[in-house]
Write a protein that holds these residues in place. Sequence first.
Motif, mmCIF file in Angstrom:
data_model
loop_
_atom_site.group_PDB
_atom_site.id
_atom_site.type_symbol
_atom_site.label_atom_id
_atom_site.label_comp_id
_atom_site.label_asym_id
_atom_site.label_seq_id
_atom_site.Cartn_x
_atom_site.Cartn_y
_atom_site.Cartn_z
ATOM 1 N N LEU A 62 0.823 -1.205 0.000
ATOM 2 C CA LEU A 62 0.000 0.000 0.000
ATOM 3 C C LEU A 62 0.856 1.254 0.000
ATOM 4 C CD1 LEU A 62 -2.659 -0.861 2.740
ATOM 5 C CD2 LEU A 62 -2.971 -0.944 0.270
ATOM 6 N N ASN A 63 0.274 2.321 -0.491
ATOM 7 C CA ASN A 63 0.860 3.647 -0.394
ATOM 8 C C ASN A 63 0.810 4.063 1.080
ATOM 9 O OD1 ASN A 63 0.015 6.662 -0.114
ATOM 10 N ND2 ASN A 63 1.161 6.573 -2.030
ATOM 11 N N GLU A 64 1.822 4.777 1.545
ATOM 12 C CA GLU A 64 1.884 5.157 2.962
ATOM 13 C C GLU A 64 0.679 5.989 3.393
ATOM 14 O OE1 GLU A 64 5.035 6.902 6.208
ATOM 15 O OE2 GLU A 64 5.410 7.286 4.087
ATOM 16 N N ASP B 226 -2.366 5.961 2.154
ATOM 17 C CA ASP B 226 -3.539 5.096 2.236
ATOM 18 C C ASP B 226 -3.519 4.263 3.509
ATOM 19 O OD1 ASP B 226 -4.469 6.062 -0.186
ATOM 20 O OD2 ASP B 226 -3.633 4.405 -1.350
ATOM 21 N N ALA B 227 -2.339 3.744 3.864
ATOM 22 C CA ALA B 227 -2.216 2.953 5.089
ATOM 23 C C ALA B 227 -2.547 3.798 6.317
ATOM 24 C CB ALA B 227 -0.806 2.377 5.200
ATOM 25 N N GLN C 57 -0.941 -0.754 10.073
ATOM 26 C CA GLN C 57 0.490 -0.804 10.386
ATOM 27 C C GLN C 57 1.153 -1.891 9.545
ATOM 28 O OE1 GLN C 57 1.951 1.297 12.671
ATOM 29 N NE2 GLN C 57 -0.040 2.270 12.841
ATOM 30 N N VAL C 58 2.440 -1.752 9.312
ATOM 31 C CA VAL C 58 3.201 -2.770 8.596
ATOM 32 C C VAL C 58 3.076 -4.101 9.339
ATOM 33 C CG1 VAL C 58 5.522 -3.497 7.914
ATOM 34 C CG2 VAL C 58 4.817 -1.130 7.601
ATOM 35 N N VAL D 201 0.197 -6.341 5.595
ATOM 36 C CA VAL D 201 0.420 -5.048 4.938
ATOM 37 C C VAL D 201 1.912 -4.743 4.852
ATOM 38 C CG1 VAL D 201 0.119 -2.549 5.224
ATOM 39 C CG2 VAL D 201 -1.787 -4.100 5.664
ATOM 40 N N LYS D 202 2.310 -4.236 3.689
ATOM 41 C CA LYS D 202 3.646 -3.665 3.495
ATOM 42 C C LYS D 202 3.436 -2.288 2.882
ATOM 43 C CE LYS D 202 6.161 -7.919 3.158
ATOM 44 N NZ LYS D 202 7.326 -8.573 2.613
ATOM 45 N N ILE D 203 4.387 -1.382 3.118
ATOM 46 C CA ILE D 203 4.272 0.003 2.649
ATOM 47 C C ILE D 203 5.307 0.252 1.555
ATOM 48 C CG2 ILE D 203 4.397 2.433 3.337
ATOM 49 C CD1 ILE D 203 2.124 0.884 4.704
ATOM 50 N N SER D 204 4.884 0.985 0.517
ATOM 51 C CA SER D 204 5.809 1.353 -0.551
ATOM 52 C C SER D 204 5.562 2.799 -0.968
ATOM 53 C CB SER D 204 5.625 0.456 -1.764
ATOM 54 O OG SER D 204 6.409 0.932 -2.843
ATOM 55 N N SER E 267 -1.343 6.678 -4.491
ATOM 56 C CA SER E 267 -2.497 6.598 -3.608
ATOM 57 C C SER E 267 -3.689 6.028 -4.376
ATOM 58 C CB SER E 267 -2.825 7.989 -3.074
ATOM 59 O OG SER E 267 -3.922 7.925 -2.199
#
Length: 77
Positions: free
Chosen positions: A3-5, A7-8, A14-15, A32-35, A40
Amino acid sequence: MLLNEEDAILMKLQVGENLSFTIDGQVYQVPVKISPLLRSGTAGLPTGLPGIPYAELPAWAILNRELKWKQQPQTTY
């Protein structure tokens, strides 16, 4: 799920936290992972993960912060 940071943050995720979503009626639940590379409003789903059903991509998905399962009576035969 990548996910986009922003959006998260909006979804209060949380990661490493599990995210539930559906694609064509199939329910998925992945961490969830953030990229910062994702725009978005988009999400990335890796293919070939053990235990994750195949999804024809690209596809629309409904992301759910918390999926609540309806309790069903158990029937034994």
